[in-house]
Design a protein around this motif. Structure first.
Motif, PDB file in Angstrom:
ATOM      1  N   VAL A 245      27.205   7.932  -1.684  1.00 22.27           N
ATOM      2  CA  VAL A 245      26.611   7.862  -0.345  1.00 22.27           C
ATOM      3  C   VAL A 245      25.232   7.218  -0.417  1.00 22.27           C
ATOM      4  CG1 VAL A 245      25.756   9.215   1.616  1.00 22.27           C
ATOM      5  CG2 VAL A 245      27.899   9.873   0.484  1.00 22.27           C
ATOM      6  N   GLY A 249      23.980   3.569   0.887  1.00 18.01           N
ATOM      7  CA  GLY A 249      22.875   3.551   1.840  1.00 18.01           C
ATOM      8  C   GLY A 249      21.741   2.660   1.393  1.00 18.01           C
ATOM      9  N   GLN A 252      22.958  -1.236   1.283  1.00 24.61           N
ATOM     10  CA  GLN A 252      23.209  -1.829   2.595  1.00 24.61           C
ATOM     11  C   GLN A 252      22.109  -1.528   3.613  1.00 24.61           C
ATOM     12  OE1 GLN A 252      27.175  -1.115   4.050  1.00 24.61           O
ATOM     13  NE2 GLN A 252      28.092  -1.262   2.028  1.00 24.61           N
ATOM     14  N   GLN A 253      21.139  -0.680   3.215  1.00 20.02           N
ATOM     15  CA  GLN A 253      20.047  -0.300   4.122  1.00 20.02           C
ATOM     16  C   GLN A 253      20.590   0.249   5.438  1.00 20.02           C
ATOM     17  OE1 GLN A 253      16.409  -0.500   3.355  1.00 20.02           O
ATOM     18  NE2 GLN A 253      17.620  -0.278   1.479  1.00 20.02           N
ATOM     19  N   ILE A 254      21.478   1.242   5.306  1.00 19.62           N
ATOM     20  CA  ILE A 254      22.063   1.892   6.479  1.00 19.62           C
ATOM     21  C   ILE A 254      21.711   3.377   6.450  1.00 19.62           C
ATOM     22  CG2 ILE A 254      23.954   0.234   6.735  1.00 19.62           C
ATOM     23  CD1 ILE A 254      25.781   2.191   5.269  1.00 19.62           C
ATOM     24  N   SER A 255      21.971   4.064   7.558  1.00 19.52           N
ATOM     25  CA  SER A 255      21.626   5.480   7.664  1.00 19.52           C
ATOM     26  C   SER A 255      22.522   6.333   6.783  1.00 19.52           C
ATOM     27  CB  SER A 255      21.768   5.949   9.113  1.00 19.52           C
ATOM     28  OG  SER A 255      23.145   6.003   9.480  1.00 19.52           O
ATOM     29  N   ASP A 257      24.266   8.934   7.679  1.00 23.85           N
ATOM     30  CA  ASP A 257      25.532   9.191   8.360  1.00 23.85           C
ATOM     31  C   ASP A 257      26.488   8.012   8.231  1.00 23.85           C
ATOM     32  OD1 ASP A 257      24.780  11.725   9.137  1.00 23.85           O
ATOM     33  OD2 ASP A 257      24.120  11.132  11.137  1.00 23.85           O
ATOM     34  N   GLU A 258      25.955   6.795   8.313  1.00 22.98           N
ATOM     35  CA  GLU A 258      26.811   5.610   8.151  1.00 22.98           C
ATOM     36  C   GLU A 258      27.343   5.524   6.719  1.00 22.98           C
ATOM     37  OE1 GLU A 258      25.058   2.267  11.177  1.00 22.98           O
ATOM     38  OE2 GLU A 258      23.745   2.912   9.535  1.00 22.98           O
ATOM     39  N   ALA A 259      26.499   5.850   5.750  1.00 20.82           N
ATOM     40  CA  ALA A 259      26.930   5.809   4.352  1.00 20.82           C
ATOM     41  C   ALA A 259      27.964   6.894   4.064  1.00 20.82           C
ATOM     42  CB  ALA A 259      25.720   5.963   3.429  1.00 20.82           C
ATOM     43  N   ALA A 261      30.149   8.001   6.243  1.00 20.97           N
ATOM     44  CA  ALA A 261      31.392   7.499   6.838  1.00 20.97           C
ATOM     45  C   ALA A 261      32.042   6.449   5.946  1.00 20.97           C
ATOM     46  CB  ALA A 261      31.106   6.927   8.225  1.00 20.97           C
ATOM     47  N   GLN A 262      31.240   5.564   5.357  1.00 13.34           N
ATOM     48  CA  GLN A 262      31.790   4.541   4.466  1.00 13.34           C
ATOM     49  C   GLN A 262      32.391   5.168   3.209  1.00 13.34           C
ATOM     50  OE1 GLN A 262      30.054   0.871   3.445  1.00 13.34           O
ATOM     51  NE2 GLN A 262      28.959   0.589   5.381  1.00 13.34           N
ATOM     52  N   THR A 263      31.726   6.174   2.659  1.00 17.14           N
ATOM     53  CA  THR A 263      32.233   6.841   1.454  1.00 17.14           C
ATOM     54  C   THR A 263      33.565   7.522   1.740  1.00 17.14           C
ATOM     55  OG1 THR A 263      29.981   7.180   0.620  1.00 17.14           O
ATOM     56  CG2 THR A 263      31.713   8.580  -0.299  1.00 17.14           C
TER      57      THR A 263
END
Length: 327
Positions: A245, A249, A252-255, A257-259, A261-263
């Motif tokens: 996660v 994150g 990709q410099q994402i939040s 919560d987004e990381a 979801a991707q995991t």
């Protein structure tokens, strides 16, 4: 500790648990005390609440009691070492030094390669490994023992890689992390142990088949990605950034919560890939094919067992689990 919500994880495998779970728990609790592996009674109580016996009973539900006790000793021993490496304090900082870890690897491999007996007063950790190995040698073949020795070496070499990254505050790429995680997590040891637990004795030409190896790798990875989600709050609290996660994150410099979801999406995609690839295995003849299917069933149960232990049994992780239909 930050509260994490783990999305629904796809895991369409049979859930089972050994009837020996309480006997396993009693055995390993005594074993931890026998080798003085923890420093305080509070630590022994904490490890009892982690319920490692339930993890072993779920991941190898059809194995006999002798194997299950031996496997749970190994699992608990690995978690003891994991805590030493993850929860570094000033007085234990040397545990993450490369020279120290390289010596540890040499000592561990020496115990397995030369069947060394270690005095528990001199070195409790090595003595516990020696005790595990003495029991495991009675349950396994010489060829399996050679492979397991290599796997243990790979696990701790990957731990050196992880420790060096942590020391230098270096962020691995997502690709690097996904290649290394099944090793420093010990997932490779879990699938090695499954060969003995399932008793399938697959021929070498099956074990070395590229598609079969890919299936084993996907099962290991599924356990790792689920664990990265379940253990995320614990690792955030301890500043451990070796988690898929956080690696996603950062890259990709994402939040967060987004990381997360991707995991979860990666986990679910690779479970689907496991089931698709399983249907495409070549035939090796009816007798061998049946043994392969039993082994793959056992791999699926192992993946499901770790997930169910994390969700229903252990106090090691804190998270909310979003249940959305059948897993």
């Amino acid at each position: 500790m930050r509260q994490i919500t783990v999305p629904t994880l796809h895991c369409p495998f049979e859930a089972k648990i050994s009837p020996f779970v309480n006997e396993i728990d009693q055995h390993t609790s005594s074993w931890l005390h026998e080798f003085n592996l923890l420093q305080t009674e509070e630590a022994y109580d904490r490890f009892r609440r982690y319920k490692f016996a339930w993890m072993t009973a779920r991941t190898y539900p059809d194995a006999d009691l002798a194997f299950l006790c031996t496997a749970n000793d190994l699992n608990t021993w690995l978690f003891v070492l994991d805590d030493l490496l993850d929860h570094v304090k000033p007085e234990t900082a040397s545990y993450r030094e490369q020279a120290y870890l390289q010596q540890v690897i040499s000592d561990f491999v020496s115990v397995l390669r030369y069947d060394r007996d270690i005095d528990r007063v001199t070195n409790p950790v090595l003595a516990a490994l020696s005790d595990f190995w003495n029991k495991m040698r009675q349950l396994s073949t010489a060829s399996w023992q050679c492979q397991f020795t290599l796997s243990l070496k790979a696990t701790f070499e990957a731990a050196v890689w992880e420790a060096e990254n942590a020391k230098q505050r270096k962020h691995p790429s997502v690709f690097q992390y996904m290649q290394m995680r099944p090793f420093f997590s010990g997932a490779n040891l879990g699938t090695d142990m499954l060969e003995v637990a399932a008793g399938t004795s697959l021929p070498v030409f099956v074990l070395q088949n590229e598609q079969f190896q890919k299936l084993v790798d996907l099962a290991r990875r599924a356990v790792c990605w689920a664990n990265d989600l379940f253990s995320l709050s614990k690792e955030l609290a301890h500043g451990d950034e070796h988690n898929l996660v956080m690696v996603i994150g950062h890259e990709q410099q994402i939040s967060l919560d987004e990381a997360i979801a991707q995991t979860a999406a990666i986990h679910n995609r690779e479970i689907a890939q496991f089931n698709e690839l399983r249907s495409q295995l070549p035939s090796f003849g009816m007798h061998i094919d049946l043994a392969i299917q039993r082994h793959l069933d056992a791999l699926g149960t192992m993946v499901r067992g770790f997930m169910d232990w994390s969700i229903y049994d252990t106090a090691r992780y804190e998270f909310n689990y979003s249940r959305n239909g059948n897993n």
